[in-house]
Design a protein around this motif. Structure first.
Motif, PDB file in Angstrom:
ATOM      1  N   ASP A  57       0.844  -1.191   0.000  1.00  0.00           N
ATOM      2  CA  ASP A  57       0.000   0.000   0.000  1.00  0.00           C
ATOM      3  C   ASP A  57       0.884   1.247   0.000  1.00  0.00           C
ATOM      4  O   ASP A  57       1.636   1.480   0.950  1.00  0.00           O
ATOM      5  N   PRO A  58       0.812   2.070  -1.051  1.00  0.00           N
ATOM      6  CA  PRO A  58       1.647   3.280  -1.083  1.00  0.00           C
ATOM      7  C   PRO A  58       1.419   4.201   0.116  1.00  0.00           C
ATOM      8  O   PRO A  58       2.303   4.983   0.474  1.00  0.00           O
ATOM      9  N   PHE A  59       0.263   4.106   0.735  1.00  0.00           N
ATOM     10  CA  PHE A  59      -0.046   4.961   1.877  1.00  0.00           C
ATOM     11  C   PHE A  59       1.013   4.838   2.964  1.00  0.00           C
ATOM     12  O   PHE A  59       1.511   5.841   3.487  1.00  0.00           O
ATOM     13  N   TYR A  60       1.376   3.596   3.322  1.00  0.00           N
ATOM     14  CA  TYR A  60       2.342   3.408   4.395  1.00  0.00           C
ATOM     15  C   TYR A  60       3.764   3.743   3.946  1.00  0.00           C
ATOM     16  O   TYR A  60       4.564   4.255   4.734  1.00  0.00           O
ATOM     17  N   ALA A  61       4.094   3.435   2.703  1.00  0.00           N
ATOM     18  CA  ALA A  61       5.416   3.805   2.203  1.00  0.00           C
ATOM     19  C   ALA A  61       5.595   5.321   2.243  1.00  0.00           C
ATOM     20  O   ALA A  61       6.647   5.834   2.665  1.00  0.00           O
ATOM     21  N   GLU A  62       4.569   6.049   1.822  1.00  0.00           N
ATOM     22  CA  GLU A  62       4.649   7.510   1.840  1.00  0.00           C
ATOM     23  C   GLU A  62       4.658   8.037   3.274  1.00  0.00           C
ATOM     24  O   GLU A  62       5.311   9.035   3.574  1.00  0.00           O
ATOM     25  N   ALA A 101       8.446  -2.730  -5.738  1.00  0.00           N
ATOM     26  CA  ALA A 101       9.333  -1.780  -6.421  1.00  0.00           C
ATOM     27  C   ALA A 101       8.537  -0.660  -7.078  1.00  0.00           C
ATOM     28  O   ALA A 101       8.952   0.499  -7.079  1.00  0.00           O
ATOM     29  N   ARG A 102       7.377  -1.001  -7.641  1.00  0.00           N
ATOM     30  CA  ARG A 102       6.547   0.040  -8.261  1.00  0.00           C
ATOM     31  C   ARG A 102       6.055   1.039  -7.213  1.00  0.00           C
ATOM     32  O   ARG A 102       5.973   2.246  -7.486  1.00  0.00           O
ATOM     33  N   VAL A 103       5.738   0.548  -6.029  1.00  0.00           N
ATOM     34  CA  VAL A 103       5.317   1.452  -4.950  1.00  0.00           C
ATOM     35  C   VAL A 103       6.458   2.386  -4.570  1.00  0.00           C
ATOM     36  O   VAL A 103       6.266   3.605  -4.424  1.00  0.00           O
ATOM     37  N   LEU A 104       7.664   1.849  -4.413  1.00  0.00           N
ATOM     38  CA  LEU A 104       8.794   2.688  -4.024  1.00  0.00           C
ATOM     39  C   LEU A 104       9.130   3.710  -5.113  1.00  0.00           C
ATOM     40  O   LEU A 104       9.531   4.840  -4.807  1.00  0.00           O
ATOM     41  N   HIS A 323      -4.143  -1.911  10.324  1.00  0.00           N
ATOM     42  CA  HIS A 323      -4.072  -0.453  10.369  1.00  0.00           C
ATOM     43  C   HIS A 323      -3.854   0.007  11.803  1.00  0.00           C
ATOM     44  O   HIS A 323      -4.289  -0.641  12.767  1.00  0.00           O
ATOM     45  N   PHE A 324      -3.190   1.144  11.948  1.00  0.00           N
ATOM     46  CA  PHE A 324      -2.996   1.738  13.256  1.00  0.00           C
ATOM     47  C   PHE A 324      -4.318   2.334  13.754  1.00  0.00           C
ATOM     48  O   PHE A 324      -5.232   2.586  12.976  1.00  0.00           O
ATOM     49  N   VAL A 325      -4.377   2.577  15.056  1.00  0.00           N
ATOM     50  CA  VAL A 325      -5.497   3.300  15.645  1.00  0.00           C
ATOM     51  C   VAL A 325      -4.946   4.534  16.343  1.00  0.00           C
ATOM     52  O   VAL A 325      -4.117   4.437  17.246  1.00  0.00           O
ATOM     53  N   LEU A 326      -5.387   5.693  15.897  1.00  0.00           N
ATOM     54  CA  LEU A 326      -5.030   6.989  16.480  1.00  0.00           C
ATOM     55  C   LEU A 326      -6.313   7.796  16.505  1.00  0.00           C
ATOM     56  O   LEU A 326      -6.689   8.407  15.509  1.00  0.00           O
ATOM     57  N   ASP A 327      -6.979   7.803  17.638  1.00  0.00           N
ATOM     58  CA  ASP A 327      -8.309   8.398  17.678  1.00  0.00           C
ATOM     59  C   ASP A 327      -8.533   9.070  19.021  1.00  0.00           C
ATOM     60  O   ASP A 327      -7.862   8.740  20.015  1.00  0.00           O
ATOM     61  N   THR A 328      -9.478   9.985  19.061  1.00  0.00           N
ATOM     62  CA  THR A 328      -9.689  10.748  20.290  1.00  0.00           C
ATOM     63  C   THR A 328     -11.160  11.114  20.441  1.00  0.00           C
ATOM     64  O   THR A 328     -11.866  11.308  19.447  1.00  0.00           O
ATOM     65  N   THR A 358      -4.134  17.849  21.380  1.00  0.00           N
ATOM     66  CA  THR A 358      -4.201  19.302  21.546  1.00  0.00           C
ATOM     67  C   THR A 358      -5.240  19.947  20.642  1.00  0.00           C
ATOM     68  O   THR A 358      -5.502  21.146  20.765  1.00  0.00           O
ATOM     69  N   GLY A 359      -5.797  19.172  19.708  1.00  0.00           N
ATOM     70  CA  GLY A 359      -6.774  19.737  18.783  1.00  0.00           C
ATOM     71  C   GLY A 359      -6.181  20.624  17.723  1.00  0.00           C
ATOM     72  O   GLY A 359      -6.888  21.435  17.109  1.00  0.00           O
ATOM     73  N   THR A 360      -4.885  20.471  17.465  1.00  0.00           N
ATOM     74  CA  THR A 360      -4.214  21.337  16.489  1.00  0.00           C
ATOM     75  C   THR A 360      -4.057  20.700  15.123  1.00  0.00           C
ATOM     76  O   THR A 360      -3.562  21.329  14.199  1.00  0.00           O
ATOM     77  N   GLY A 361      -4.463  19.449  14.973  1.00  0.00           N
ATOM     78  CA  GLY A 361      -4.325  18.794  13.681  1.00  0.00           C
ATOM     79  C   GLY A 361      -5.046  17.474  13.679  1.00  0.00           C
ATOM     80  O   GLY A 361      -5.506  16.986  14.717  1.00  0.00           O
ATOM     81  N   GLY A 362      -5.129  16.872  12.511  1.00  0.00           N
ATOM     82  CA  GLY A 362      -5.822  15.609  12.376  1.00  0.00           C
ATOM     83  C   GLY A 362      -4.895  14.509  11.929  1.00  0.00           C
ATOM     84  O   GLY A 362      -3.688  14.695  11.790  1.00  0.00           O
ATOM     85  N   VAL A 363      -5.461  13.337  11.702  1.00  0.00           N
ATOM     86  CA  VAL A 363      -4.715  12.191  11.197  1.00  0.00           C
ATOM     87  C   VAL A 363      -5.529  11.567  10.075  1.00  0.00           C
ATOM     88  O   VAL A 363      -6.712  11.882   9.900  1.00  0.00           O
ATOM     89  N   PRO A 364      -4.931  10.686   9.286  1.00  0.00           N
ATOM     90  CA  PRO A 364      -5.696  10.034   8.224  1.00  0.00           C
ATOM     91  C   PRO A 364      -6.946   9.357   8.768  1.00  0.00           C
ATOM     92  O   PRO A 364      -6.908   8.708   9.817  1.00  0.00           O
ATOM     93  N   PRO A 365      -8.064   9.507   8.082  1.00  0.00           N
ATOM     94  CA  PRO A 365      -9.330   8.933   8.570  1.00  0.00           C
ATOM     95  C   PRO A 365      -9.263   7.438   8.844  1.00  0.00           C
ATOM     96  O   PRO A 365      -9.976   6.943   9.720  1.00  0.00           O
ATOM     97  N   VAL A 366      -8.417   6.709   8.121  1.00  0.00           N
ATOM     98  CA  VAL A 366      -8.342   5.260   8.324  1.00  0.00           C
ATOM     99  C   VAL A 366      -7.880   4.922   9.732  1.00  0.00           C
ATOM    100  O   VAL A 366      -8.145   3.831  10.233  1.00  0.00           O
TER     101      VAL A 366
END
Length: 376
Positions: A57-62, A101-104, A323-328, A358-366
């Motif tokens: 998944d290019p998402f994690y590579a990026e 390799a195509r992802v990289l 997938h990771f979990v980062l939620d609040t 801190t409410g100053t930013g978000g994370v990917p919805p996933v």
């Protein structure tokens, strides 16, 4: 930034990263650890974790590309080398090196593809029967030293560290939360960040969170994994990290301090057994798993003596889709970048967790399944 103080539960890679990020932003932070930072009972101990870029998944590579500047900053500010860039090899039909390799190529990470014959010439200590993807900037992450570096920087920025402070209860108050620890000690916090790794499943029931939020979180499965150190036949030959997937998925990496700098760490990915939480671990290596890994070494790693001279267990805290979990929600941030592949993202995860808290930013919805459930 919301009012402090912030209580961060867990001084492993993710809790230490969150405390570092919060403290350097000027927040009042208390970091609570049930034992010691990067302790042996958690998921962040030891000197050897794979640092790699290749993902289907290019998402994690990026995502790792975005984490790189924070690693550079952390090494610079701590004065420590945290990543030994010995390179990483991916091979086997289950890894599909050409697709990786195509992802990289898409995310701009240096790499090379070698035919099986070319790879055998370059790395004769391995048996390969598919093309091999080489990531020269990948390597080995020193997990324990990384935690120590982040904790030191957090404390230098004003954070308080409480060791041997297991949280026994979390109670919501008008102004935030009361956390109870050993011998009835209490701490007050306006916001709680839970980065408890394998202890998360038993803490979830104590968190005063909306029912829909909790229902939206994935099931967390704690695995007691096994890892082994095999001696090098030629101690002078450099070894990369490797990921090989065929009938089973096996990863290997130079063991560093954990192996007395004399061997390669070898493990079957998710080859351990499920336990209800970190509290249930017994540290006993599964003999059937040991036999499988020894047979693998005999077949695919001729550069190693197929007799482990050291072995250990460790913890993975898995989600079904990895997938990771980062939620609040309601003053509590849950940080579980787990499933056995979160370590290399630690500084970025810490920054994201600090943004959420801190409410100053978000994370990917996933990464926010609880919030998605609340919105339904």
């Amino acid at each position: 930034m919301s009012a402090g103080p912030y209580a961060v539960i867990g001084a492993g890679l993710m809790g230490a990263a969150t405390a570092w990020q919060l403290a350097t932003r000027g927040a009042e932070v208390v970091l609570l650890e049930r034992e010691v930072p990067a302790g042996d009972q958690g998921s962040s101990h030891g000197s050897a974790r794979i640092y790699r870029y290749a993902y289907p998944d290019p998402f994690y590579a990026e995502l790792l590309v975005h984490a790189e500047p924070l690693w550079v900053q952390l090494e610079r500010e701590s004065g420590r080398q945290l990543i030994d860039r010995v390179g990483c090899l991916d091979h086997g039909p289950g890894r599909d090196p050409e697709a990786l390799a195509r992802v990289l190529e898409q995310v701009g990470v240096e790499h090379a593809l070698y035919s099986p014959a070319e790879a055998r010439d370059r790395w004769p200590q391995l048996v390969v029967d598919t093309p091999v993807l080489h990531q020269p900037s990948a390597g080995v992450l020193d997990a324990r030293t990384t935690v120590e570096a982040m904790v030191e920087l957090a404390v230098a920025a004003g954070a308080q560290l409480h060791t041997r402070w297991p949280v026994t209860s979390i109670t919501r108050t008008r102004s935030g939360f009361t956390l109870t620890g050993p011998d009835g000690a209490i701490l007050e916090a306006a916001h709680v960040v839970v980065a408890a790794g394998g202890w998360l499943p038993e803490l979830l029931g104590q968190l005063s969170l909306p029912g829909a939020f909790l229902t939206g979180l994935p099931e967390f499965t704690v695995m007691q994994e096994n890892a082994y150190h095999f001696p090098y036949r030629d101690p002078g030959r450099p070894w990369p990290t490797t990921i090989h997937k065929d009938a089973m998925q096996v990863y290997t990496l130079p063991g560093g301090r954990d192996a007395g700098f004399a061997g390669q760490k070898v493990a079957e990915f998710n080859g351990g057994r499920p336990i209800r939480s970190a509290a249930a671990q017994d540290g006993v290596v599964d003999p059937a798993n040991r036999d499988r890994v020894v047979e693998y070494v005999k077949r695919y790693l001729p550069g190693l003596v197929p007799e482990p001279y050291a072995e250990t267990t460790c913890l993975f805290t898995n989600t079904p889709d990895e997938h990771f979990v980062l939620d609040t929600a309601d003053g509590i941030t849950v940080v579980s970048p787990c499933s056995g592949h979160g370590g290399k993202f630690a500084p970025l995860i810490g920054a994201m967790a600090a943004d959420l808290a801190t409410g100053t930013g978000g994370v990917p919805p996933v990464f926010r399944p609880g919030t998605a459930a609340l919105a339904r």
